[in-house]
Design an enzyme around this catalytic site. Structure first.
Site, PDB file in Angstrom:
ATOM      1  N   ARG A   1       0.870  -1.183   0.000  1.00  0.00           N
ATOM      2  CA  ARG A   1       0.000   0.000   0.000  1.00  0.00           C
ATOM      3  C   ARG A   1       0.899   1.222   0.000  1.00  0.00           C
ATOM      4  O   ARG A   1       1.722   1.399   0.905  1.00  0.00           O
ATOM      5  CB  ARG A   1      -0.909   0.033   1.234  1.00  0.00           C
ATOM      6  CG  ARG A   1      -1.511   1.414   1.466  1.00  0.00           C
ATOM      7  CD  ARG A   1      -2.559   1.441   2.539  1.00  0.00           C
ATOM      8  NE  ARG A   1      -3.755   0.719   2.135  1.00  0.00           N
ATOM      9  CZ  ARG A   1      -4.929   0.841   2.748  1.00  0.00           C
ATOM     10  NH1 ARG A   1      -5.060   1.631   3.790  1.00  0.00           N
ATOM     11  NH2 ARG A   1      -5.975   0.141   2.325  1.00  0.00           N
TER      12      ARG A   1
ATOM     13  N   HIS B   1      -7.735   0.718  -5.916  1.00  0.00           N
ATOM     14  CA  HIS B   1      -7.880  -0.113  -4.710  1.00  0.00           C
ATOM     15  C   HIS B   1      -8.566  -1.429  -5.098  1.00  0.00           C
ATOM     16  O   HIS B   1      -9.716  -1.687  -4.731  1.00  0.00           O
ATOM     17  CB  HIS B   1      -8.686   0.646  -3.655  1.00  0.00           C
ATOM     18  CG  HIS B   1      -8.551   0.084  -2.267  1.00  0.00           C
ATOM     19  ND1 HIS B   1      -7.740  -0.995  -1.971  1.00  0.00           N
ATOM     20  CD2 HIS B   1      -9.128   0.465  -1.096  1.00  0.00           C
ATOM     21  CE1 HIS B   1      -7.835  -1.252  -0.663  1.00  0.00           C
ATOM     22  NE2 HIS B   1      -8.666  -0.373  -0.111  1.00  0.00           N
TER      23      HIS B   1
ATOM     24  N   GLN C   1     -10.138  -4.102  -2.501  1.00  0.00           N
ATOM     25  CA  GLN C   1     -11.385  -3.604  -1.918  1.00  0.00           C
ATOM     26  C   GLN C   1     -12.562  -3.944  -2.825  1.00  0.00           C
ATOM     27  O   GLN C   1     -13.590  -4.459  -2.378  1.00  0.00           O
ATOM     28  CB  GLN C   1     -11.296  -2.081  -1.734  1.00  0.00           C
ATOM     29  CG  GLN C   1     -12.596  -1.446  -1.257  1.00  0.00           C
ATOM     30  CD  GLN C   1     -12.964  -1.900   0.135  1.00  0.00           C
ATOM     31  OE1 GLN C   1     -12.152  -1.800   1.037  1.00  0.00           O
ATOM     32  NE2 GLN C   1     -14.180  -2.388   0.337  1.00  0.00           N
TER      33      GLN C   1
ATOM     34  N   ASP D   1     -17.461   6.816  -0.419  1.00  0.00           N
ATOM     35  CA  ASP D   1     -16.145   6.733   0.225  1.00  0.00           C
ATOM     36  C   ASP D   1     -15.829   8.119   0.780  1.00  0.00           C
ATOM     37  O   ASP D   1     -16.522   9.098   0.465  1.00  0.00           O
ATOM     38  CB  ASP D   1     -15.094   6.281  -0.824  1.00  0.00           C
ATOM     39  CG  ASP D   1     -13.687   6.112  -0.233  1.00  0.00           C
ATOM     40  OD1 ASP D   1     -13.565   5.999   1.009  1.00  0.00           O
ATOM     41  OD2 ASP D   1     -12.717   6.111  -1.004  1.00  0.00           O
TER      42      ASP D   1
ATOM     43  N   CYS E   1     -16.370   1.433   1.641  1.00  0.00           N
ATOM     44  CA  CYS E   1     -15.144   0.639   1.843  1.00  0.00           C
ATOM     45  C   CYS E   1     -14.616   0.782   3.268  1.00  0.00           C
ATOM     46  O   CYS E   1     -13.871  -0.089   3.725  1.00  0.00           O
ATOM     47  CB  CYS E   1     -14.084   1.064   0.835  1.00  0.00           C
ATOM     48  SG  CYS E   1     -13.643   2.806   0.934  1.00  0.00           S
TER      49      CYS E   1
ATOM     50  N   ARG F   1     -13.280  -8.689   3.012  1.00  0.00           N
ATOM     51  CA  ARG F   1     -11.870  -8.430   2.684  1.00  0.00           C
ATOM     52  C   ARG F   1     -11.038  -9.645   3.088  1.00  0.00           C
ATOM     53  O   ARG F   1     -10.162 -10.080   2.353  1.00  0.00           O
ATOM     54  CB  ARG F   1     -11.340  -7.183   3.424  1.00  0.00           C
ATOM     55  CG  ARG F   1     -11.958  -5.849   3.042  1.00  0.00           C
ATOM     56  CD  ARG F   1     -11.676  -5.402   1.638  1.00  0.00           C
ATOM     57  NE  ARG F   1     -10.272  -5.189   1.326  1.00  0.00           N
ATOM     58  CZ  ARG F   1      -9.520  -4.150   1.708  1.00  0.00           C
ATOM     59  NH1 ARG F   1     -10.038  -3.171   2.428  1.00  0.00           N
ATOM     60  NH2 ARG F   1      -8.245  -4.059   1.345  1.00  0.00           N
TER      61      ARG F   1
HETATM   62  N1   CP Z   1     -11.023  -0.158   3.153  1.00  0.00           N
HETATM   63  C1   CP Z   1      -9.712  -0.149   3.503  1.00  0.00           C
HETATM   64  O1   CP Z   1      -8.809  -0.398   2.700  1.00  0.00           O
HETATM   65  O2   CP Z   1      -9.494   0.130   4.813  1.00  0.00           O
HETATM   66  P1   CP Z   1      -8.077   0.362   5.502  1.00  0.00           P
HETATM   67  O3   CP Z   1      -7.563   1.696   5.017  1.00  0.00           O
HETATM   68  O4   CP Z   1      -8.384   0.377   6.966  1.00  0.00           O
HETATM   69  O5   CP Z   1      -7.163  -0.744   5.103  1.00  0.00           O
HETATM   70  N1  NVA Z   2     -10.140   6.649  -0.827  1.00  0.00           N
HETATM   71  C1  NVA Z   2      -9.644   6.262   0.474  1.00  0.00           C
HETATM   72  C2  NVA Z   2      -9.819   4.791   0.670  1.00  0.00           C
HETATM   73  C3  NVA Z   2      -9.371   4.282   2.009  1.00  0.00           C
HETATM   74  C4  NVA Z   2      -9.534   2.795   2.146  1.00  0.00           C
HETATM   75  C5  NVA Z   2      -8.195   6.681   0.628  1.00  0.00           C
HETATM   76  O1  NVA Z   2      -7.425   6.475  -0.319  1.00  0.00           O
HETATM   77  O2  NVA Z   2      -7.845   7.196   1.678  1.00  0.00           O
END
Ligand code: CP
Ligand code: NVA
Length: 310
Positions: free
Chosen positions: A108, A135, A138, A230, A270, A298
């Site tokens: 990530r 993502h 997700q 989101d 999400c 997930r």
């Molecule tokens: N939805 C998601 O990816 O959550 P986190 O940022 O907590 O991993």
């Molecule tokens: N769009 C959000 C998703 C978090 C899981 C971000 O990138 O922060």
């Protein structure tokens, strides 16, 4: 299993065929059932997953760590300050070295290109656990949730309300691949990237589904089988927070908006949710919300991905 996905990277849903997505979802459903019987399934005994995080995470971090553990392997958490990457070692060299120790990498980070480069130089599968652009893991969990709750994917209508961000981009690719009609309602200046929409529309045309963009949330939710939102300020955009709050306010998912979608429409997010911003408590905690089933999925989807590619 229908197709051998061993060694495959998971960077973008655009790189997967609908059959491969189906295979991941079918494997996830199988592993979910197995999980509830309590029967152990440890195909990854002796294998190690490196998990690189330069952004925070609750769900992705915990579910991947639990996923590899439950499959019989081990996960190593590698935070932003833990690797020499932060002190100038190149991504390519990092990929080459990690390939000598690990059996898979989940990452990530901010720049999507960093993940592409890592995958290019690694001899082991690389899984994208979120970038500024996409993502995908997700959205695989979202598709599983929709399929469980609605009994199918092709022909459904999903409406995404809010910021045209990484999650919206992966929804575009995932829905287009699986024949789900997707309407996105975003304010001016917060639309998804034009090239992502164009690629999704090409895929959608092949599967006979529609991708629509609008700035009218009420019209967008008409006839929706599910409404998705989101956060308005994604990780890395904190300095734009005030501007975003203002621009996205009319795009809040609240009971009034859900009433336009109808009683059968699910609510997805999400997570993490910023309650009172993109979604109200009444919707998050209401009868249409499936956000915690979505979060649980997930785990099952990550187990499926790891079992298939590692
Ligand atoms: N939805 C998601 O990816 O959550 P986190 O940022 O907590 O991993
Ligand atoms: N769009 C959000 C998703 C978090 C899981 C971000 O990138 O922060």
């Amino acid at each position: 299993m229908a197709k051998n996905m061993k060694g495959k990277d998971l960077i973008s849903l655009l790189d997967l065929t609908p059959e491969e997505i189906d295979q991941i979802l079918d494997t996830a459903s199988f592993l979910k059932r197995l999980h509830y019987t309590g029967e152990p399934f440890r195909p990854l005994q002796g294998k190690t997953l490196g998990m690189i995080f330069t952004k925070p995470s609750t769900r992705t971090r915990v579910s991947f760590q639990v996923a590899i553990y439950q499959l019989g392997g081990m996960g190593i958490y590698l935070g932003a300050d833990d690797l020499q990457l932060g002190r100038g070692e190149t991504i390519a060299d990092t990929a080459r070295v990690l390939s000598r120790y690990l059996d898979g990498i989940m990452i990530r980070t901010f720049a999507h290109d960093d993940v592409v480069q890592l995958a290019e130089h690694a001899d082991i599968p690389v899984v994208n656990g979120l970038t500024d652009l996409l993502h995908p893991t997700q959205v695989l969990a979202d598709l599983l949730t929709l399929r469980e709750k609605k009994g199918r994917l092709a022909g459904l209508k999903l409406t995404y309300i809010g910021d045209g961000n990484n999650v919206a981009h992966s929804l575009l690719f995932g829905c287009a691949k699986m024949g789900v009609n997707l309407t996105l309602a975003t304010p001016a200046g917060h639309e998804p990237l034009a090239w992502v929409v164009a690629r999704a529309k090409e895929e959608a045309a092949r599967r006979g589904c529609q991708i629509e963009l609008t700035d009218d949330p009420r019209a967008a939710v008409q006839g929706a089988d599910a409404v998705y939102t989101d956060v308005w300020t994604s990780m890395g955009q904190e300095q734009e927070r005030e501007q975003r709050l203002k621009a996205l306010q009319p795009f809040q998912v609240n009971a009034r908006l859900m009433a336009h979608a109808g009683e059968d429409a699910l609510f997805l997010h999400c997570l993490p949710a910023h309650r009172g911003e993109e979604v109200t408590d009444e919707v998050m905690d209401g009868p249409q919300s499936v956000v915690f089933d979505e979060a649980e999925n997930r785990l099952h989807v990550h187990k499926a991905i790891l079992a298939l590619v590692m």
